[in-house]
Design a protein around this motif. Structure first.
Motif, PDB file in Angstrom:
ATOM      1  N   PRO B  20     -16.039 -27.727 -32.422  1.00  0.00           N
ATOM      2  CA  PRO B  20     -16.816 -26.543 -32.841  1.00  0.00           C
ATOM      3  C   PRO B  20     -18.318 -26.714 -32.602  1.00  0.00           C
ATOM      4  N   GLU B  21     -18.831 -27.937 -32.751  1.00  0.00           N
ATOM      5  CA  GLU B  21     -20.270 -28.132 -32.557  1.00  0.00           C
ATOM      6  C   GLU B  21     -20.667 -28.020 -31.089  1.00  0.00           C
ATOM      7  N   PHE B  27     -16.928 -29.171 -25.108  1.00  0.00           N
ATOM      8  CA  PHE B  27     -16.613 -30.599 -25.027  1.00  0.00           C
ATOM      9  C   PHE B  27     -15.387 -30.820 -25.903  1.00  0.00           C
ATOM     10  N   SER B  77      -8.372 -52.371 -20.852  1.00  0.00           N
ATOM     11  CA  SER B  77      -8.496 -53.237 -22.036  1.00  0.00           C
ATOM     12  C   SER B  77      -8.218 -52.437 -23.308  1.00  0.00           C
ATOM     13  N   SER B  78      -8.740 -51.245 -23.400  1.00  0.00           N
ATOM     14  CA  SER B  78      -8.365 -50.370 -24.507  1.00  0.00           C
ATOM     15  C   SER B  78      -8.327 -48.956 -23.950  1.00  0.00           C
ATOM     16  N   SER B  80      -8.845 -45.120 -23.316  1.00  0.00           N
ATOM     17  CA  SER B  80      -9.838 -44.077 -23.603  1.00  0.00           C
ATOM     18  C   SER B  80      -9.418 -42.840 -22.833  1.00  0.00           C
ATOM     19  N   PRO B  81      -9.559 -41.672 -23.445  1.00  0.00           N
ATOM     20  CA  PRO B  81      -9.096 -40.457 -22.780  1.00  0.00           C
ATOM     21  C   PRO B  81      -9.898 -40.166 -21.529  1.00  0.00           C
ATOM     22  N   ASP B 208     -11.824 -44.441 -35.114  1.00  0.00           N
ATOM     23  CA  ASP B 208     -12.207 -43.492 -36.152  1.00  0.00           C
ATOM     24  C   ASP B 208     -12.871 -42.316 -35.446  1.00  0.00           C
ATOM     25  N   GLY B 210     -13.851 -39.529 -36.863  1.00  0.00           N
ATOM     26  CA  GLY B 210     -14.731 -38.772 -37.755  1.00  0.00           C
ATOM     27  C   GLY B 210     -14.058 -37.503 -38.260  1.00  0.00           C
ATOM     28  N   TRP B 211     -14.876 -36.579 -38.758  1.00  0.00           N
ATOM     29  CA  TRP B 211     -14.330 -35.328 -39.284  1.00  0.00           C
ATOM     30  C   TRP B 211     -13.854 -34.454 -38.148  1.00  0.00           C
ATOM     31  N   LEU B 213     -11.530 -30.994 -36.887  1.00  0.00           N
ATOM     32  CA  LEU B 213     -11.010 -29.701 -37.316  1.00  0.00           C
ATOM     33  C   LEU B 213      -9.520 -29.834 -37.634  1.00  0.00           C
ATOM     34  N   LEU B 233     -11.101 -29.471 -42.627  1.00  0.00           N
ATOM     35  CA  LEU B 233     -11.362 -30.695 -41.864  1.00  0.00           C
ATOM     36  C   LEU B 233     -10.540 -31.847 -42.427  1.00  0.00           C
ATOM     37  N   LEU B 254      -9.958 -31.403 -46.292  1.00  0.00           N
ATOM     38  CA  LEU B 254     -11.088 -30.763 -46.975  1.00  0.00           C
ATOM     39  C   LEU B 254     -11.079 -29.276 -46.673  1.00  0.00           C
TER      40      LEU B 254
END
Lengths: 612, 263
Positions: B20-21, B27, B77-78, B80-81, B208, B210-211, B213, B233, B254
């Protein structure tokens, strides 16, 4: 992303608060403590060719919504342009500018309740005669109407005083009916929403402050918002403006300040994009892996051959690849516990028509970043074009990018962010970067230009990472920085043949202008079976011109490579094989130079044409 | 007995789960959001009602497994999208509402066309016409989605029948409309995963996010087609490539109280 930026602001920018910002001011009107105007002085580094002025870290700021509130034409407090403050310039007498000037004086008089000396300044600027003096002094110093100006009273800048802070906070609230975002929030129909930064209930800021520092990558010089919804099509579900992404005024100011600070102090410009990066815990410059990537140690590429050995020694000690490995070992061995649990964040941005465009967002552990950057240099490692047992110096990241284009201006920002991601995340090199680099390599060879190390390194890195991602470790291990006579690819050996035929022609005939490389490289790299047979035939004439020992050497070298081709050269090569062809050609060329150098040192009679 | 956990494997070339941001220059979140996953289930089987009174159930996403696009490909190695940058010319205006179109059709109002290729000099305003916008979309996405059917009050006894119907439809590849990954132009292809079927392991990805949607609408009660947005969220954390999605009614989501539902 927003959360990490707000955390950065909390950790590094204690002064971040709505209504306050950092501003750069070019001019100061100097007053005596009595309030009499004395002179105008230029601030900042006046000896610099381009002096942007002096930076004040905590200046009053009026946001877009406050400026527009109430339908009154407003100006900023304490700092504004010379056009507004001193009515300088052709458009100074426009009614709108006069209204701004009047509001500027109004603010000074209002603030004189806490800073009494501002009353005298307002009176001084209100007097036509004294205002004319200021205008003349500014004009004498060639001040421009759009440059910012403030005051210095009795040797101190009022903007640096803390006395006006509380007054300013309460004054801002009056501009939008008791709340910094009240008016717009009511129009949004939402009294409270969940913040995308903190998850807490919040009143969303109706508009967000602007990000500066992206003017050189397509952004507006006035700044552009990262979060903005000023067109109908940008909004959803009936939400108005920035209610589409609820962020409080405080958090919006914090992420703006963080991003402005990062862009000014911790960013790298990479063609059409800027990368702002930061670490959770402070990292010394010498341990900063991003700086190793963007600015590796000295190169000394064009040094004379005699000095190469000594320079290589110094390079080993200082080059980025070496330092990255050293740092990685220290972290793994537990010698750097301060870095082991550190984390990094990297944000790639560019500007677009008054908006900020996020091109990439990366985060991860510091150790992983160092490991990936060490892997980046390992994969780009390629033998020096001058031969010997030396590797080419670690290329700057920008040099790798420029290896794909004729000029840096031709670089597209999406390509920049994709290659950046390859470096930081140890991902495969984009196919488009490989194709472009190969085209440039072919042109270099055909034009007899000096081979570009970054280009050749990029081709090698592309193959290494592509094979590794397919789980093909055999092919990945076969492609070494130096010549590998055991390489399993036929295309690679075809490239080697091309290099030997070219060297043979040079040994036999010297410089002939358009040699076999200029005439046949392009065809040989695409359809080797058609071309290499013809070269094999013409090589007999060249061999006949050589002396016995050298003839024998070339014959054995050619037969050794032809034996690798088994049933013969392949009919056609695809794009990836063409780049293996180019690598084979380049590494064989460097190897031939190595042997000549060694032979020359040992016995000059066996290689009479042994110059580079 | 139909299983409670309805599992779908979904994949597509492109996806954009817009943050949303960053929805102007779009993005994508690095992983599908619960609301986008719910949309995929809804596209295959849903029982909505215009006024919400006879809506029969809603979907509750319980987990998202991130699968490798190419199971033969050796992971880095890890994980990532993978992102891709797309730029398109888009209009700045929204399409007209049903009410507006009806007024145009009845002749009560003069139709106002959207000029797709006009600028300020032609329209006299900067708020209309076209603009070039970027989309940072995900490339090559594949997920294993887990969801449960939650009947609304009064329809509990129909749960078995509804689940069986869903499985029949999904098993035959039927859908009400083509499911999509965040934007309609990025179609999602799906396959029902039978219980006990062996599948590809999720990617090695811990993080992690984060917050994130959770949903745009209130899922606690049946809503109507005109229900206002009530954004919720949750704290998105990936462990070994699996995103556990909390129940909408749990405290981990939330929400803003006082919303209206979504059928």
């Amino acid at each position: 992303m927003l959360k990490q930026l707000v955390e950065y602001a909390k950790d590094h920018l204690p002064g971040s608060e709505p209504g306050f910002t950092t501003k750069t001011v070019k001019w100061a009107i100097v007053f005596a403590s009595s309030g009499d105007g004395l002179s105008v002085v230029e601030l900042g580094d006046t000896t610099a060719k381009r002096n942007p002025g002096r930076e004040f870290t905590r200046c009053p700021e009026m946001g877009f919504s406050q400026m527009k509130a109430g339908g009154v034409t407003k100006s900023h407090f304490l700092i504004d342009t010379t056009e507004v403050v001193a009515l300088l310039g052709d458009k100074a007498q426009d009614p709108k500018n006069l209204a701004k000037h009047a509001y500027f004086l109004y603010l000074l008089r209002q603030a004189s309740a806490v800073l009494p000396e501002l009353e005298n300044v307002a009176d001084y600027l209100d007097d036509p005669a004294s205002l004319q003096q200021v205008q003349e002094r500014l004009a004498e110093q060639k001040a421009k109407p759009n440059e910012k100006v403030t005051f210095r009273i009795g040797g101190a800048f009022p903007v640096e005083s803390t006395a006006w802070y509380d007054w300013w906070r309460s004054f801002r609230k009056t501009l939008s009916g008791g709340s910094a975002n009240g008016a717009k929030r009511r129009s949004a129909g939402d009294s409270s929403m969940r913040s995308f930064v903190s998850g807490e209930l919040t009143s969303p800021a109706p508009t967000h402050p602007k990000i500066t520092g992206l003017a050189d990558v397509g952004g507006s010089s006035m700044g552009s918002p990262l979060i903005g919804f000023d067109k109908d099509a940008f909004t959803s579900y009936g939400l108005s403006q920035s209610a589409n992404c609820a962020v409080s005024v405080e958090d919006a100011t914090a992420y703006r300040d963080a991003l402005n600070d990062l862009l000014a102090k911790h960013s790298e410009r990479l063609a059409g994009a800027k990368v702002a990066y930061w670490f959770a815990k402070p990292v010394a410059d010498e341990d900063n892996p991003v700086q190793m990537l963007t600015n590796p140690a000295e190169n000394g590429e064009d040094s004379p051959a005699a000095k190469r050995q000594a320079q290589q020694q110094r390079r080993e000690e200082a080059n980025a690849q070496h330092r990255a490995h050293e740092l990685l070992t220290a972290i793994r061995d537990g010698e750097r516990p301060d870095l082991a649990d550190n984390r990094y964040n990297a944000l790639t941005l560019s500007g677009a028509a008054g908006r900020v465009m996020v091109r990439d967002w990366m985060e991860g552990s510091f150790a992983e970043l160092v490991e990936n950057i060490a892997a980046w240099f390992d994969d780009l490692a390629i033998v020096h074009r001058a031969g010997g047992n030396a590797l080419a110096p670690c290329p700057k990241f920008l040099a790798v990018l420029s290896a794909t284009v004729r000029e840096l201006d031709d670089l597209a920002a999406p390509m920049v962010s994709r290659v950046w991601r390859s470096a930081l995340h140890c991902e495969p090199i984009p196919r488009s970067a490989h194709a472009q680099a190969l085209a440039r390599v072919r042109l270099d060879i055909l034009n007899d230009a000096v081979p570009n190390h970054a280009r050749m390194g990029l081709l090698r890195a592309y193959h290494l990472r592509a094979h590794r991602s397919k789980g093909d470790d055999v092919m990945a291990q076969a492609l070494k920085p130096y010549l590998n006579e055991e390489h399993p690819s036929l295309a690679y050996h075809c490239g080697r043949l091309m290099a030997v035929y070219a060297a043979l022609q040079h040994a036999a005939l010297g410089d002939v202008g358009a040699g076999v490389v200029q005439r046949y490289y392009a065809a040989a790299s695409a359809t080797p079976a058609l071309v290499l047979g013809r070269l094999a035939r013409s090589s007999q004439f060249h061999l006949n011109k050589l002396e016995g020992g050298l003839t024998y050497w070339y014959e054995s070298a050619l037969s050794q490579i032809w034996s690798r081709l088994g049933d013969g050269a392949p009919r056609t090569l695809d794009l990836e094989e063409q780049s293996l062809f180019a690598l084979g050609y380049y590494q064989q060329l460097a190897d031939l130079r190595t042997k000549k150098t060694d032979d020359k040192a040992a016995d000059t009679t066996t290689n009479p044409k042994g110059d580079d | 007995m139909t299983p409670k956990d309805q599992v779908l494997e979904v994949w597509g070339d492109l996806a954009c789960f817009t943050r949303p941001e960053l929805k102007v220059e779009r993005f994508s979140y690095p992983i599908i959001t619960p609301s986008a996953a719910r949309g995929i289930y809804d596209a295959i089987y849903c029982k909505p009602n215009r006024y919400g009174r006879e809506a029969e159930f809603r979907w509750q996403i319980t987990a998202v497994e991130v699968l490798p696009w190419d199971s033969q490909e050796k992971p880095h190695s890890s994980f990532s999208p993978s992102y891709i940058a797309l730029r398109r010319n888009e209009v700045k205006e929204k399409g007209p509402s049903d009410r507006t179109v009806a007024q145009w059709a009845s002749g009560r109002e003069e139709p106002q066309p959207i000029f797709a290729d006009a600028d300020k000099s032609f329209l006299g305003t900067d708020a209309k016409g076209r603009t070039q916008r970027q989309t940072m979309a995900l490339r090559h996405v594949r997920y294993r989605l887990h969801a449960e059917m939650r009947p609304w009050p009064g329809f509990e006894e129909r749960q078995q029948a509804l689940e069986a119907q869903f499985r029949r439809r999904a098993g035959h590849g039927k859908c009400i409309y083509q499911p999509y990954f965040g934007c309609r132009e990025f179609p999602a292809y799906f396959e029902l995963v039978e219980p006990g079927a062996e599948g590809v392991s999720p990617v090695d990805w811990d993080g992690d996010l984060g917050w994130m949607l959770y949903d745009v609408f209130d899922l606690s009660r049946p809503g109507t087609w005109e229900s206002p947005a009530r954004i919720s969220l949750f704290d998105a954390r990936l462990s070994s490539g699996v995103l556990q999605v909390p129940d909408y009614d749990s405290a981990a989501v939330l929400k803003v109280e006082g919303g209206e539902g979504r059928c």
